[in-house]
Write an enzyme that holds these catalytic residues in place. Structure first.
Site, PDB file in Angstrom:
ATOM      1  CD  GLU A 289      -2.737  -1.483   0.352  1.00 49.38           C
ATOM      2  OE1 GLU A 289      -3.046  -0.536  -0.379  1.00 49.38           O
ATOM      3  OE2 GLU A 289      -3.197  -2.630   0.216  1.00 49.38           O
ATOM      4  CB  CYS A 323      -1.884   7.327   2.875  1.00 43.28           C
ATOM      5  SG  CYS A 323      -3.034   6.458   3.923  1.00 43.28           S
TER       6      CYS A 323
HETATM    7  P1  NAD Z   1       8.666   4.835   4.111  1.00 43.63           P
HETATM    8  O1  NAD Z   1       8.485   4.123   2.821  1.00 43.63           O
HETATM    9  O2  NAD Z   1       9.804   5.760   4.243  1.00 43.63           O
HETATM   10  O3  NAD Z   1       8.834   3.773   5.297  1.00 43.63           O
HETATM   11  C1  NAD Z   1       7.899   2.728   5.503  1.00 43.63           C
HETATM   12  C2  NAD Z   1       8.600   1.567   6.182  1.00 43.63           C
HETATM   13  O4  NAD Z   1       9.569   1.019   5.286  1.00 43.63           O
HETATM   14  C3  NAD Z   1       9.362   1.936   7.456  1.00 43.63           C
HETATM   15  O5  NAD Z   1       9.171   0.926   8.417  1.00 43.63           O
HETATM   16  C4  NAD Z   1      10.803   1.964   6.994  1.00 43.63           C
HETATM   17  O6  NAD Z   1      11.733   1.695   8.032  1.00 43.63           O
HETATM   18  C5  NAD Z   1      10.807   0.851   5.975  1.00 43.63           C
HETATM   19  N1  NAD Z   1      11.893   0.896   4.995  1.00 43.63           N
HETATM   20  C6  NAD Z   1      12.609   1.981   4.580  1.00 43.63           C
HETATM   21  N2  NAD Z   1      13.507   1.600   3.646  1.00 43.63           N
HETATM   22  C7  NAD Z   1      13.358   0.275   3.452  1.00 43.63           C
HETATM   23  C8  NAD Z   1      13.969  -0.682   2.603  1.00 43.63           C
HETATM   24  N3  NAD Z   1      14.948  -0.343   1.753  1.00 43.63           N
HETATM   25  N4  NAD Z   1      13.550  -1.959   2.651  1.00 43.63           N
HETATM   26  C9  NAD Z   1      12.547  -2.326   3.483  1.00 43.63           C
HETATM   27  N5  NAD Z   1      11.935  -1.461   4.318  1.00 43.63           N
HETATM   28  C10 NAD Z   1      12.325  -0.182   4.311  1.00 43.63           C
HETATM   29  O7  NAD Z   1       7.261   5.560   4.410  1.00 43.63           O
HETATM   30  P2  NAD Z   1       6.844   6.450   5.658  1.00 43.63           P
HETATM   31  O8  NAD Z   1       7.550   7.761   5.575  1.00 43.63           O
HETATM   32  O9  NAD Z   1       6.949   5.667   6.918  1.00 43.63           O
HETATM   33  O10 NAD Z   1       5.281   6.664   5.374  1.00 43.63           O
HETATM   34  C11 NAD Z   1       4.776   7.654   4.534  1.00 43.63           C
HETATM   35  C12 NAD Z   1       4.360   7.066   3.193  1.00 43.63           C
HETATM   36  O11 NAD Z   1       3.460   6.008   3.382  1.00 43.63           O
HETATM   37  C13 NAD Z   1       3.626   8.062   2.314  1.00 43.63           C
HETATM   38  O12 NAD Z   1       4.089   7.928   0.994  1.00 43.63           O
HETATM   39  C14 NAD Z   1       2.170   7.622   2.424  1.00 43.63           C
HETATM   40  O13 NAD Z   1       1.346   7.999   1.346  1.00 43.63           O
HETATM   41  C15 NAD Z   1       2.317   6.148   2.536  1.00 43.63           C
HETATM   42  N6  NAD Z   1       1.146   5.513   3.162  1.00 43.63           N
HETATM   43  C16 NAD Z   1       0.263   4.830   2.380  1.00 43.63           C
HETATM   44  C17 NAD Z   1      -0.850   4.228   2.953  1.00 43.63           C
HETATM   45  C18 NAD Z   1      -1.858   3.450   2.117  1.00 43.63           C
HETATM   46  O14 NAD Z   1      -2.725   2.797   2.698  1.00 43.63           O
HETATM   47  N7  NAD Z   1      -1.769   3.476   0.808  1.00 43.63           N
HETATM   48  C19 NAD Z   1      -1.060   4.339   4.334  1.00 43.63           C
HETATM   49  C20 NAD Z   1      -0.141   5.043   5.099  1.00 43.63           C
HETATM   50  C21 NAD Z   1       0.974   5.618   4.513  1.00 43.63           C
END
Ligand code: NAD
Length: 529
Positions: A289, A323
Site C-alpha cells: 500500500e 495517505c
Molecule cells: P517509508 O516508505 O519511508 O517507510 C515505511 C517503512 O519502510 C518503514 O518501516 C521503513 O523503516 C521501511 N523501509 C525503509 N527503507 C526500506 C527498505 N529499503 N527496505 C525495506 N523497508 C524499508 O514511508 P513512511 O515515511 O513511513 O510513510 C509515509 C508514506 O506512506 C507516504 O508515501 C504515504 O502515502 C504512505 N502511506 C500509504 C498508505 C496506504 O494505505 N496506501 C497508508 C499510510 C501511509
C-alpha cells in the site's frame, strides 16, 4: 464459532468533561513512562541494553525522549527469522477458533488502554487527541473485524454437491509474514497488517517505522500479554534501509506486507520478484500500500459551507500526513473566487501548536527530516507558483510547518504530480467537471478523491471516471472506517486488496481445493476397528 456481530468502536467525544479528564490523566501517566527502553522480540522494558538504540523523540518538543527501542542488527534479523520459521510449524496447527479469540482479546486489551495508547500517539507522532483516538479505534476495529472475517473463511466451503465425491475449498496459511509499517497510522496500520497475518495462521516479523517504534512496542506488549505464543511473532524495530533488505530478500519469508512510500514499496516488489534462492519455497507474495496525490473537486453548484469544512479537515488534519490527505483542490471557475477566499479564511482559523493541548488543531510534522523537506518544497514552490496563504507559526520549538496554500495552473507542476506529505495544498481553477476529472486523473496515484456537487449527473460522471480506490461524495476524503470503507488504492498507490474489507485476508492465505471420493470401499483395518 458464534460471534456477536461486528461493530465499529465509536470515537470519543472530547466535549464531555469526563473524557477530557481521562485524556489529561493519560498524558500525565505516559509522560511518567518517558525514557524507557524496550527489547527486541517481546518488547519487555529493559534497564540496560548493549544494543544500539532507536530513540523516539516528541516532534512537538524534540528535547523529550518518548522512549527507545533496541535497534535490530543483521544477526538479530537472523534470530527473528529462525524463531518465526520454527514457530510457523506449530502456529498453523492452532485451531482458527483459538487465533480468532486471541484477536478479540487483543482488541479488548487495546480498548481497556485506549486513553494511554492515544496519549502515546500524541507524544510520539504529534497526533491531536481526536486523530489519536481515531487511530486507536481503527486498530481495535481491525482486530475485531479480521477475527470475524477469519471466522467466515475458516470453515471449508462446499463447492458443489455431487454424489460420490466431497468437494471443498478451504484456506491455508502461507507461512512466514514480514510486516513493514509506516509511522503515520502507528497503531492502526501496524496492528491491521500484524493481526491479519496472525489470524490467518502465519507467523510474523513486525518491523515498525523508526519514528513510531514505541507504539510498535506497545502492540508487541499486547500480543505477549494476551497470550500469542512467543514464536508466533517477533518485534523487530530497526533502520529500514539496513535490516529491510535483509528481511525482504530472505528465502524463509513467504509474504511481505508493506505500507509506506512508493519508492520503498517498488523496491520491495522488485526484490521479491527475483528468481528464488535455495531454500525458498515459492514466489513471495507482496501486498504493498503506497502513496497518494489526492484531489477534491468543487463543482459549480457545490454546497460551499460543506465543501469548506470537508476540504480543510481533509487537507490539514494530522498536518496533511495521512495517505488519504487532500493535496489538490480543483475548483470550478464559477465558484473559484468565493471558495478560495473562504478556504483561506478557514485555514487562518487553524492554530498550530503542541497537540497535547486541545486548542491546537494542527501539530508538528513527524521529524526534522520531514520538516526540512516540506519547508524546502514550500520555498521551491514559491519560485514558480502563486502563494495564496502561509500560516504564521506561534511557536518554533518543535517540528512545525505552516499550513500553506498555492495556486497552480499547470498540471505538470512537480507538486501537482508528487506527494509533499505535509500541510501544503495546491488549488487549480477548472472550466468544467470534465477538466477537473482529467486533471485529477493525470497523476500516477489513485488512492482517495472526491467531489462536492449537487448535480446527480455530475456525481454519476465522477463515479464513473475518477481513478481512485476510495471515492467520497459531498464529504471529506479522509477517515475511512473499517468494513464501511474498505481502504486502498491502485495505479502507483498500491497492489493489494483493500484493508478492512472482505477480500483482505484472502491475500494471507493459500486456497486449496480438496476432492474426496466418498464411495465407500472401507478403511484400513487398524482405523476401522
Ligand atoms: P517509508 O516508505 O519511508 O517507510 C515505511 C517503512 O519502510 C518503514 O518501516 C521503513 O523503516 C521501511 N523501509 C525503509 N527503507 C526500506 C527498505 N529499503 N527496505 C525495506 N523497508 C524499508 O514511508 P513512511 O515515511 O513511513 O510513510 C509515509 C508514506 O506512506 C507516504 O508515501 C504515504 O502515502 C504512505 N502511506 C500509504 C498508505 C496506504 O494505505 N496506501 C497508508 C499510510 C501511509
Amino acid at each position: 464459532m458464534n460471534l456477536m456481530p461486528f461493530k465499529n468502536l465509536s470515537l470519543l467525544n472530547f466535549s464531555e468533561e469526563s473524557n477530557r479528564k481521562k485524556m489529561l490523566a493519560a498524558l500525565e501517566k505516559v509522560r511518567s513512562d518517558f525514557g524507557k527502553t524496550y527489547s527486541l522480540h517481546t518488547a519487555n522494558v529493559v534497564s540496560s541494553s548493549n544494543s544500539p538504540l532507536i530513540k523516539s523523540l516528541n516532534p512537538a518538543n524534540p528535547a523529550q525522549v518518548v522512549g527507545a527501542v533496541e535497534s535490530a542488527s543483521k544477526a538479530d534479523a537472523e534470530k527473528a527469522l529462525q524463531t518465526v520459521t520454527e514457530g510457523a510449524k506449530t502456529w498453523k496447527k492452532v485451531p482458527a477458533e483459538k487465533r480468532i479469540q486471541l484477536l478479540l482479546d487483543l482488541a479488548r486489551w487495546m480498548e481497556d488502554r485506549r486513553f494511554e495508547l492515544s496519549a502515546l500517539m500524541v507524544y510520539e507522532v504529534g497526533k491531536n487527541w481526536k486523530e489519536a483516538d481515531g487511530d486507536l479505534c481503527e486498530a481495535v476495529d481491525f482486530c475485531n473485524y479480521y477475527a470475524h472475517e477469519m471466522n467466515r473463511l475458516s470453515a471449508p466451503r462446499l463447492t458443489q454437491a455431487v454424489q460420490g465425491e466431497h468437494d471443498t475449498l478451504s484456506y491455508f496459511p502461507k507461512g512466514v509474514s514480514l510486516v513493514i509499517a509506516p509511522w503515520n497510522f502507528p497503531l492502526a496500520i501496524l496492528t491491521g497488517m500484524t493481526v491479519a497475518s496472525l489470524v490467518t495462521g502465519n507467523t510474523v516479523i513486525i518491523k515498525p517505522a523508526e519514528q513510531s517504534s514505541v507504539i510498535g512496542a506497545k502492540l508487541a506488549e499486547g500480543l505477549r500479554e494476551v497470550g500469542f505464543p512467543l514464536n508466533s511473532f517477533y518485534f523487530l524495530p530497526g533502520v529500514g534501509e539496513e535490516i529491510g533488505p535483509v528481511l525482504v530478500n530472505d528465502s524463509r519469508v513467504d509474504l511481505i506486507v508493506f505500507t509506506g512510500s512508493a519508492d520503498v514499496g517498488l523496491s520491495i516488489i522488485q526484490s521479491a520478484a527475483q528468481k528464488p534462492k535455495s531454500g525458498q519455497r515459492g514466489v513471495k507474495k507482496v501486498i504493498a500500500e503506497m502513496g497518494g496525490k489526492n484531489a477534491l473537486i468543487i463543482d459549480e453548484d457545490a454546497d460551499l459551507d460543506e465543501a469548506i469544512v470537508g476540504s480543510v479537515q481533509s487537507a490539514f488534519g494530522f498536518q496533511g500526513q495521512k495517505c488519504s490527505a487532500l493535496s489538490r483542490l480543483l475548483v470550478h471557475e464559477k465558484v473559484y473566487d468565493i471558495f478560495v477566499k473562504r478556504f483561506i479564511e478557514a485555514a487562518k482559523s487553524l492554530r498550530v501548536g503542541d497537540p497535547t493541548m486541545p486548542e491546537f488543531q494542527v501539530g508538528p510534522v513527524i521529524d526534522d527530516i520531514a520538516q526540512k523537506r516540506i519547508l524546502s518544497s514550500i520555498t521551491d514552490a514559491k519560485s514558480r507558483l502563486k502563494l495564496l496563504y502561509e500560516a504564521k507559526l506561534e511557536t518554533k520549538a518543535g517540528y512545525y510547518v505552516p499550513p500553506t496554500i498555492f495556486e497552480v495552473s499547470d498540471i505538470h507542476e512537480n507538486y501537482f504530480q508528487n506527494e509533499i506529505f505535509g500541510p501544503v495544498i495546491l488549488i487549480k481553477k477548472v472550466v468544467s467537471l470534465e477538466e477537473a476529472v482529467s486533471d485529477a486523473n493525470s497523476v500516477n496515484y489513485a488512492l482517495t478523491g472526491g467531489v462536492f456537487s449537487r448535480s446527480p449527473s455530475h456525481i454519476e460522471f465522477v463515479k464513473r471516471e475518477m481513478e481512485v480506490g476510495n471515492l467520497y461524495i459531498n464529504r471529506g476524503i479522509t477517515g475511512a472506517i473499517v468494513e464501511r470503507h474498505p481502504f486502498g488504492g491502485f495505479k502507483m498507490s498500491g497492489i493489494g486488496s483493500k484493508a478492512g474489507g472482505p477480500d483482505y485476508l484472502l491475500q494471507f492465505l493459500e486456497p486449496r481445493t480438496i476432492a474426496e471420493n466418498t464411495v465407500r470401499r472401507g478403511f484400513a483395518a487398524s482405523e476401522s476397528a
